[in-house]
Design an enzyme around this catalytic site. Structure first.
Site, PDB file in Angstrom:
ATOM      1  N   MET A  71       0.821  -1.218   0.000  1.00 24.11           N
ATOM      2  CA  MET A  71       0.000   0.000   0.000  1.00 24.11           C
ATOM      3  C   MET A  71       0.852   1.264   0.000  1.00 24.11           C
ATOM      4  O   MET A  71       0.337   2.357  -0.182  1.00 24.11           O
ATOM      5  CB  MET A  71      -0.915   0.022   1.233  1.00 24.11           C
ATOM      6  CG  MET A  71      -2.009  -1.030   1.222  1.00 24.11           C
ATOM      7  SD  MET A  71      -3.342  -0.622   0.078  1.00 24.11           S
ATOM      8  CE  MET A  71      -3.161  -1.920  -1.126  1.00 24.11           C
ATOM      9  N   LYS A  72       2.123   1.142   0.280  1.00 21.53           N
ATOM     10  CA  LYS A  72       3.042   2.296   0.311  1.00 21.53           C
ATOM     11  C   LYS A  72       2.401   3.496   1.003  1.00 21.53           C
ATOM     12  O   LYS A  72       2.316   4.606   0.463  1.00 21.53           O
ATOM     13  CB  LYS A  72       3.483   2.679  -1.099  1.00 21.53           C
ATOM     14  CG  LYS A  72       4.338   1.629  -1.788  1.00 21.53           C
ATOM     15  CD  LYS A  72       4.918   2.121  -3.083  1.00 21.53           C
ATOM     16  CE  LYS A  72       5.725   1.062  -3.803  1.00 21.53           C
ATOM     17  NZ  LYS A  72       4.900  -0.069  -4.322  1.00 21.53           N
ATOM     18  N   ILE A 120       0.442  11.791   7.767  1.00 13.97           N
ATOM     19  CA  ILE A 120       0.853  12.139   9.118  1.00 13.97           C
ATOM     20  C   ILE A 120       0.795  10.871   9.973  1.00 13.97           C
ATOM     21  O   ILE A 120       0.064   9.919   9.645  1.00 13.97           O
ATOM     22  CB  ILE A 120      -0.027  13.241   9.730  1.00 13.97           C
ATOM     23  CG1 ILE A 120      -1.485  12.796   9.857  1.00 13.97           C
ATOM     24  CG2 ILE A 120       0.065  14.527   8.910  1.00 13.97           C
ATOM     25  CD1 ILE A 120      -2.337  13.734  10.677  1.00 13.97           C
ATOM     26  N   ARG A 166       5.708  -8.471 -13.888  1.00 12.82           N
ATOM     27  CA  ARG A 166       5.467  -8.664 -15.320  1.00 12.82           C
ATOM     28  C   ARG A 166       6.177  -9.859 -15.949  1.00 12.82           C
ATOM     29  O   ARG A 166       5.562 -10.544 -16.775  1.00 12.82           O
ATOM     30  CB  ARG A 166       5.777  -7.356 -16.072  1.00 12.82           C
ATOM     31  CG  ARG A 166       4.692  -6.312 -15.842  1.00 12.82           C
ATOM     32  CD  ARG A 166       5.133  -4.905 -16.199  1.00 12.82           C
ATOM     33  NE  ARG A 166       6.044  -4.350 -15.207  1.00 12.82           N
ATOM     34  CZ  ARG A 166       6.416  -3.083 -15.164  1.00 12.82           C
ATOM     35  NH1 ARG A 166       5.981  -2.228 -16.074  1.00 12.82           N
ATOM     36  NH2 ARG A 166       7.226  -2.655 -14.210  1.00 12.82           N
TER      37      ARG A 166
HETATM   38  O1  LIG Z   1       6.916  -1.722  -2.949  1.00 11.14           O
HETATM   39  C1  LIG Z   1       7.042  -2.367  -4.005  1.00 11.14           C
HETATM   40  O2  LIG Z   1       6.609  -3.510  -4.080  1.00 11.14           O
HETATM   41  C2  LIG Z   1       7.830  -1.772  -5.083  1.00 11.14           C
HETATM   42  C3  LIG Z   1       8.807  -0.873  -4.715  1.00 11.14           C
HETATM   43  C4  LIG Z   1       9.735  -0.426  -5.650  1.00 11.14           C
HETATM   44  O3  LIG Z   1      10.671   0.323  -5.333  1.00 11.14           O
HETATM   45  N1  LIG Z   1       9.608  -0.859  -6.933  1.00 11.14           N
HETATM   46  C5  LIG Z   1       8.615  -1.696  -7.345  1.00 11.14           C
HETATM   47  O4  LIG Z   1       8.571  -2.056  -8.524  1.00 11.14           O
HETATM   48  N2  LIG Z   1       7.678  -2.139  -6.420  1.00 11.14           N
HETATM   49  C6  LIG Z   1       6.563  -3.014  -6.852  1.00 11.14           C
HETATM   50  O5  LIG Z   1       7.096  -4.249  -7.319  1.00 11.14           O
HETATM   51  C7  LIG Z   1       6.383  -4.710  -8.458  1.00 11.14           C
HETATM   52  C8  LIG Z   1       7.349  -4.883  -9.591  1.00 11.14           C
HETATM   53  O6  LIG Z   1       6.685  -5.354 -10.717  1.00 11.14           O
HETATM   54  P1  LIG Z   1       7.458  -5.708 -12.062  1.00 11.14           P
HETATM   55  O7  LIG Z   1       8.261  -4.503 -12.463  1.00 11.14           O
HETATM   56  O8  LIG Z   1       6.358  -5.999 -13.032  1.00 11.14           O
HETATM   57  O9  LIG Z   1       8.329  -6.908 -11.770  1.00 11.14           O
HETATM   58  C9  LIG Z   1       5.275  -3.701  -8.733  1.00 11.14           C
HETATM   59  O10 LIG Z   1       4.092  -4.212  -8.144  1.00 11.14           O
HETATM   60  C10 LIG Z   1       5.719  -2.450  -7.994  1.00 11.14           C
HETATM   61  O11 LIG Z   1       4.611  -1.729  -7.481  1.00 11.14           O
END
Ligand SMILES: O=C(O)c1cc(=O)[nH]c(=O)n1[C@@H]1O[C@H](COP(=O)(O)O)[C@@H](O)[C@H]1O
Length: 308
Positions: A143-144, A148, A288
């Protein structure tokens, strides 16, 4: 539990006109579920029929009017799937129905799933519950959160009532500390996001982020997140070795992972699965390259073979 009520409310939204669409994936999810047999025990699942129901083990699953029920089973009643959970597959598909379908195709090859913001309005929490309670999978809710402290704490307190394993918040110390307060008393692990793996120095400049070496900033953010109490951090595999070397280092989870030859998409700081694990990463997150593959199960198995 509050978690139960939240899902019941969502599933009962049919009467609310504009919210009709939001309820549809939930109904479909449980329709689809009845046709699947995964790697798990044949327990009664949640389609709603308005009368109290019993599980195959005789447990009362309760009844609900026109909706389904969020069920948390005691651990001893679940069949946990024993798999290599270093691989977390990001279920970045539009809704819970597509997520359940993908998880069904991956079957026993994958034991840990990430459900993120893209599925927030598509039944993500219902899917999380389904995969965890009914299929023995581990769940990372991405959910990142950033707000606050009081708001983060309240949000995490609500989410901690679901049976989740990991939750992401931004790695800023006040956010991490608040999230830990909200998660108190639960098993939910709080992961602090350092610098997104899709960013490079030019992106930090565009966002008016502190000048300096991105690698060092990422390591410093990880150190501060750990000091604030984070159970783990999210970073690129490129920074993992230096973060592993930090005193007080805990879980390291890395997206930005690409099997050799895979398209990068919008990721900028990437390494291969094997390099990530060699750098001391606990879990890699891959989206992906798995869910867009013609054969997602074969793609996941190839990644796992690389980790062996
Ligand atoms: O918090 C995360 O999961 C995340 C952090 C980050 O720095 N980079 C990142 O790609 N993600 C998540 O990791 C997944 C990567 O997906 P792919 O790039 O398709 O392998 C996605 O769901 C992003 O939202």
């Amino acid at each position: 539990m509050l978690g139960h009520h939240a899902l019941l409310v969502l599933a009962d939204r049919d009467g609310l006109g504009g919210l009709q669409e939001a309820a549809r994936p939930f109904r479909e999810l449980f329709h689809v579920h009845r046709q699947y047999s995964f790697c798990k025990a044949p327990v009664l699942v949640a389609p709603c029929c308005g009368t109290p129901r019993s599980g195959s083990d005789g447990s009362d699953l309760g009844g609900s009017r026109g909706g389904f029920k969020h069920v948390i089973r005691p651990a001893e009643q679940r069949r946990e799937c024993v798999m290599d959970d270093r691989l977390i597959v990001a279920l970045d598909v539009p809704n819970a129905v597509a997520g359940l379908d993908l998880a069904g195709r991956l079957g026993d090859a994958v034991g840990f799933y990430k459900i993120g913001l893209g599925m927030l309005t598509g039944g993500g929490l219902a899917l999380a519950n389904e995969l965890k309670q009914e299929h023995g999978k581990r769940i990372f809710l991405d959910m990142k959160l950033f707000d606050i402290g009081a708001t983060v704490e309240a949000a995490v307190r609500g989410l901690a009532q679901f049976d989740l394993d990991f939750l992401t918040v931004h790695g800023d110390p006040h956010v991490v500390a608040a999230a830990k307060q909200g998660a108190a008393g639960s098993n939910l692990k709080i992961l602090g996001v350092t610098i997104l793996t899709s960013l490079d120095r030019a992106d930090l400049d565009a966002g008016m982020m502190q000048a300096g070496d991105l690698h060092q900033i990422t390591v410093e953010r990880a150190a501060r997140a750990f000091e604030a109490g984070a159970d783990g951090i999210i970073c690129s595999p490129r920074e993992a070795a230096d973060i592993r070397a930090l005193p007080g280092s805990r879980l390291i989870v890395t997206p930005g992972v690409r099997p050799a030859g895979s398209a990068l998409g919008d990721q900028k700081r990437v390494e291969t699965p094997a390099s990530a694990i060699a750098a001391g990463v606990d879990h890699i997150v891959v989206g992906r390259p798995v869910w867009q593959a013609a054969d997602p199960r074969a793609a996941a198995q190839a990644i796992l073979a690389e980790l062996a």
